[in-house]
Scaffold this motif. Structure first.
Motif, PDB file in Angstrom:
ATOM      1  N   PRO A 318      52.274  33.265  49.634  1.00 55.32           N
ATOM      2  CA  PRO A 318      51.497  33.928  48.716  1.00 55.32           C
ATOM      3  C   PRO A 318      51.170  33.395  47.552  1.00 55.32           C
ATOM      4  CG  PRO A 318      53.878  34.757  49.008  1.00 55.32           C
ATOM      5  CD  PRO A 318      53.770  33.582  49.742  1.00 55.32           C
ATOM      6  N   PRO A 319      49.987  33.847  46.904  1.00 49.80           N
ATOM      7  CA  PRO A 319      49.418  33.401  45.589  1.00 49.80           C
ATOM      8  C   PRO A 319      50.392  33.334  44.454  1.00 49.80           C
ATOM      9  CG  PRO A 319      48.487  35.691  46.278  1.00 49.80           C
ATOM     10  CD  PRO A 319      49.302  35.265  46.993  1.00 49.80           C
ATOM     11  N   GLU A 320      50.023  32.586  43.368  1.00 48.40           N
ATOM     12  CA  GLU A 320      51.053  32.310  42.422  1.00 48.40           C
ATOM     13  C   GLU A 320      50.920  33.348  41.476  1.00 48.40           C
ATOM     14  OE1 GLU A 320      53.450  30.320  41.956  1.00 48.40           O
ATOM     15  OE2 GLU A 320      52.970  29.114  43.868  1.00 48.40           O
ATOM     16  N   THR A 321      49.639  33.885  41.516  1.00 47.95           N
ATOM     17  CA  THR A 321      49.412  35.140  40.435  1.00 47.95           C
ATOM     18  C   THR A 321      48.889  36.397  40.955  1.00 47.95           C
ATOM     19  OG1 THR A 321      47.300  34.114  39.848  1.00 47.95           O
ATOM     20  CG2 THR A 321      49.163  33.572  38.268  1.00 47.95           C
ATOM     21  N   ARG A 322      48.615  37.443  40.507  1.00 48.01           N
ATOM     22  CA  ARG A 322      48.215  38.731  41.050  1.00 48.01           C
ATOM     23  C   ARG A 322      46.908  38.582  41.773  1.00 48.01           C
ATOM     24  NH1 ARG A 322      49.333  44.069  39.751  1.00 48.01           N
ATOM     25  NH2 ARG A 322      50.623  44.060  37.951  1.00 48.01           N
ATOM     26  N   ASP A 323      46.686  38.988  43.010  1.00 44.70           N
ATOM     27  CA  ASP A 323      45.521  38.824  43.630  1.00 44.70           C
ATOM     28  C   ASP A 323      44.710  40.081  43.335  1.00 44.70           C
ATOM     29  OD1 ASP A 323      44.441  37.371  46.413  1.00 44.70           O
ATOM     30  OD2 ASP A 323      44.142  39.384  46.683  1.00 44.70           O
ATOM     31  N   PRO A 324      43.486  39.900  43.541  1.00 42.01           N
ATOM     32  CA  PRO A 324      42.411  41.158  43.138  1.00 42.01           C
ATOM     33  C   PRO A 324      42.727  42.320  44.068  1.00 42.01           C
ATOM     34  CG  PRO A 324      41.319  38.955  43.329  1.00 42.01           C
ATOM     35  CD  PRO A 324      42.676  38.499  43.769  1.00 42.01           C
ATOM     36  N   SER A 325      43.343  41.896  45.320  1.00 38.37           N
ATOM     37  CA  SER A 325      43.628  43.261  46.226  1.00 38.37           C
ATOM     38  C   SER A 325      44.677  44.077  45.835  1.00 38.37           C
ATOM     39  CB  SER A 325      43.816  42.636  47.650  1.00 38.37           C
ATOM     40  OG  SER A 325      45.168  41.758  47.711  1.00 38.37           O
ATOM     41  N   THR A 326      45.700  43.603  44.689  1.00 39.46           N
ATOM     42  CA  THR A 326      46.699  44.358  44.499  1.00 39.46           C
ATOM     43  C   THR A 326      46.579  44.252  42.624  1.00 39.46           C
ATOM     44  OG1 THR A 326      48.069  42.322  44.424  1.00 39.46           O
ATOM     45  CG2 THR A 326      48.281  44.145  46.186  1.00 39.46           C
ATOM     46  N   PRO A 327      45.462  45.269  42.307  1.00 38.29           N
ATOM     47  CA  PRO A 327      45.184  45.061  40.556  1.00 38.29           C
ATOM     48  C   PRO A 327      46.509  45.838  39.908  1.00 38.29           C
ATOM     49  CG  PRO A 327      43.591  46.554  41.772  1.00 38.29           C
ATOM     50  CD  PRO A 327      44.575  45.871  43.000  1.00 38.29           C
ATOM     51  N   TRP A 328      46.254  45.602  38.734  1.00 35.74           N
ATOM     52  CA  TRP A 328      47.495  46.477  37.819  1.00 35.74           C
ATOM     53  C   TRP A 328      47.137  47.999  38.168  1.00 35.74           C
ATOM     54  CZ3 TRP A 328      46.610  50.316  34.425  1.00 35.74           C
ATOM     55  CH2 TRP A 328      47.987  50.414  33.633  1.00 35.74           C
ATOM     56  N   PRO A 329      48.152  48.962  38.193  1.00 33.52           N
ATOM     57  CA  PRO A 329      49.369  48.842  38.263  1.00 33.52           C
ATOM     58  C   PRO A 329      50.075  48.553  39.568  1.00 33.52           C
ATOM     59  CG  PRO A 329      48.762  51.031  38.073  1.00 33.52           C
ATOM     60  CD  PRO A 329      47.273  50.356  38.282  1.00 33.52           C
ATOM     61  N   MET A 330      49.535  48.102  40.692  1.00 33.25           N
ATOM     62  CA  MET A 330      49.977  47.827  41.979  1.00 33.25           C
ATOM     63  C   MET A 330      51.020  46.956  41.709  1.00 33.25           C
ATOM     64  SD  MET A 330      46.888  48.360  44.250  1.00 33.25           S
ATOM     65  CE  MET A 330      47.585  48.274  45.594  1.00 33.25           C
ATOM     66  N   TYR A 331      51.998  46.748  42.631  1.00 35.84           N
ATOM     67  CA  TYR A 331      53.056  45.945  42.958  1.00 35.84           C
ATOM     68  C   TYR A 331      52.355  44.768  43.775  1.00 35.84           C
ATOM     69  CZ  TYR A 331      57.630  43.849  43.582  1.00 35.84           C
ATOM     70  OH  TYR A 331      58.515  43.017  43.590  1.00 35.84           O
TER      71      TYR A 331
END
Ligand SMILES: Cc1cc2nc3c(=O)[nH]c(=O)nc-3n(C[C@H](O)[C@H](O)[C@H](O)COP(=O)(O)OP(=O)(O)OC[C@H]3O[C@@H](n4cnc5c(N)ncnc54)[C@H](O)[C@@H]3O)c2cc1C
Ligand code: SF4
Length: 483
Positions: A318-331
């Motif tokens: 998985p990526p190290e940081t939040r991926d655009p496919s799961t923007p805030w506030p998604m898990y």
């Protein structure tokens, strides 16, 4: 009212340290060190009590997070303890074990590290137990109605506590020799010491909940007896049917399911035996499955003295940081490093096992290859085959639903296409007076969801028995309803 500038005064997100690896792999105790009260209150002060607290919706229990954050910030610990328990029967379990879906939903997390919600929850409940606030809360009125809860994991325990406190006579049946479900046999001691479960059970027994262990309902007590003896039933038997890996060589000795392996380590810690029948001691180990159960196997292998260990995962890293496919506030799906990963072992991603290798009926290794994803399917990458030695292989690939037990067939409950017990929006199965909560109805999930579902099913049962209920109904079921 929270300090609206708290997050500017204390921009850093600070968590307690884990004990040094060399020390903690030499014992089975929990891994985190104490956290200073001053630092914790600063961390609680980072919560700005924003207008719309998205953390509420991130938490399946709807925990009143900004309220108890501010109570901690201002040192009102007893009020924080009560506020926390208004929505969560067992913050002592979630404060240790929850993956905290509330935190990625924290508004501060849009452009700063989110509030350390789970740690604050942990500290509140530990303070409460230390101060003696976690006393039994027996009901003031008894209804004379009887309820059987089948299964003593977090869903069954939450349902039982809610229903006992509502005045019903509740009996929890457990086929194992101790109460707790996966909290007891599954989750390793180093993630949650079992004394934490025991002190809750003491509180529940003090409230009047009766526990009966060593009773396999459906066999030792028939479905007809259960329905005849009790006014209502809550099924909370978990999703214990595990996913297998039916490839050549699966029959070799030395290949075990995670749940054939982990409970023995729990039993050693409980003092039932000194050596587990399945151990990693002196062995080369491969764990197939990169999730939390696999990580629990990994930490157990380290403590048992495995000589080397690999953890295989078919999904890509998985990526190290939040991926655009799961923007805030998604898990978000991000690379997570648990305490067990920090302790050692090699994580291998995008890998598929094609065959187990063996000699004289025992596993000696496996053959695998790299995969890439195309149109949602895994495709072999040509020329990437490799072999790896192993004398213990642990399968940690998840669970496929509820066991098709005598109890469920004799009761006549229906199943969903996902292998879970079907229920309606009140958590009722199609059988009158029979409800279902936790992994048995939801499918393999989390402790926080099991508690939320146990609370909701209790509300459904209370309404069925009394015509109305004052119990909270925090969640609606996600499994396909039956009507
Ligand atoms: C190894 C492992 C580690 C995990 N770690 C975490 C974690 O860190 N954080 C997290 O949030 N989630 C974790 N999970 C998931 C979590 O433990 C489950 O989602 C949760 O325990 C489900 O609770 P439950 O009450 O529905 O069922 P369970 O905890 O599975 O309990 C069901 C109980 O019912 C009993 N039972 C079944 N049938 C009968 C019968 N006929 N008669 C009597 N008793 C019966 C079983 O023996 C069992 O004790 C983990 C799961 C595993 C396998
Ligand atoms: S139970 Fe889990 S999701 Fe809810 S507040 Fe606690 S850590 Fe967050």
């Amino acid at each position: 009212m929270a300090d609206p500038k708290g997050f500017l005064k204390f921009p850093l997100r600070v968590l307690p340290s884990r004990r040094p690896v060399a020390e903690r792999v030499g014992d089975w105790n929990e891994v985190y060190q104490d956290f200073a009260e001053d630092s914790l209150r600063e961390q609680a002060g980072r919560c700005m009590d924003c207008g719309i607290p998205f953390c509420h919706t991130g938490c399946p229990l709807g925990n009143l997070i900004p309220e108890w954050n501010d109570l901690v910030r201002t040192g009102r610990w007893r009020d924080a303890f009560d506020r926390l328990h208004a929505t969560n029967n067992f913050p002592d379990f979630t404060g240790r074990l929850c993956p905290a879906p509330c935190e990625p939903a924290c508004v501060l997390g849009i452009n700063q590290p989110p509030v350390t919600i789970k740690q604050i929850e942990y500290e509140i409940v530990e303070r409460g137990f230390a101060e003696g606030w976690a006393q039994p809360i027996p009901p003031s009125v008894r209804t004379g109605k009887t309820v059987a809860v089948v299964g003593s994991g977090p869903a069954g325990l939450a349902a039982a506590q809610q229903l006992t406190r509502a005045g019903h006579v509740v009996t929890v049946f457990e086929r194992d020799d101790r109460i707790g479900g996966l909290l007891r046999y599954g989750i390793p001691e180093f993630k949650m010491e079992k004394r934490i479960v025991d002190r809750r059970l003491e509180q529940m027994a003090g409230e009047g909940t009766e526990f009966r262990t060593g009773v396999n309902v459906g066999v030792d007590v028939t479905a007809d007896q259960l329905r005849g003896d009790f006014d209502a039933v809550v099924l909370a038997g978990g999703a214990t049917a595990w996913r297998d890996l039916p490839i050549p060589g699966r029959e070799l000795d030395g290949i075990h399911q995670a749940m054939e392996y982990l409970p023995w380590a729990n039993r050693v810690q409980a003092g039932d035996l000194s050596e587990p029948p399945i151990t990693a001691h002196g062995k080369k180990v491969i764990i197939i499955g990169g999730g939390d159960t696999g990580a629990d196997c990994l930490g157990t292998v380290h403590r048992q003295g495995g000589t080397c260990v690999h953890q295989f995962e078919i999904m890509p890293r998985p990526p190290e940081t939040r991926d655009p496919s799961t923007p805030w506030p998604m898990y978000p799906l991000v690379m997570r490093t648990s305490a067990a990963h920090e302790e050692g072992g090699d994580r291998v991603f995008s890998v598929n096992t094609e065959e187990f290798l063996g000699r004289d009926g025992r596993v000696t290794g496996l053959r695998a290859h790299e995969v890439r994803r195309r149109n949602g399917a895994f495709e072999k990458v040509d020329g990437t085959e490799f072999e790896l030695e192993a004398d213990l292989v642990l399968l940690a690939m998840g669970f496929v639903g509820a066991e098709r037990s005598a109890l469920l067939s004799d009761l006549g409950v229906e199943f969903t296409a996902r292998g879970t017990v079907a229920r309606d929006e009140d958590f009722a199965t199609g059988v009158p007076g029979v409800y279902v909560a936790g992994d048995m109805g939801r499918g393999q999930s989390l402790i926080v969801w099991a508690i939320a579902e146990g609370r909701a099913a209790a509300a459904g049962v209370d309404r069925y028995l009394m015509g109305e209920t004052a119990l909270p109904f925090p969640v609606t079921p996600t499994a396909a309803p039956i009507h």
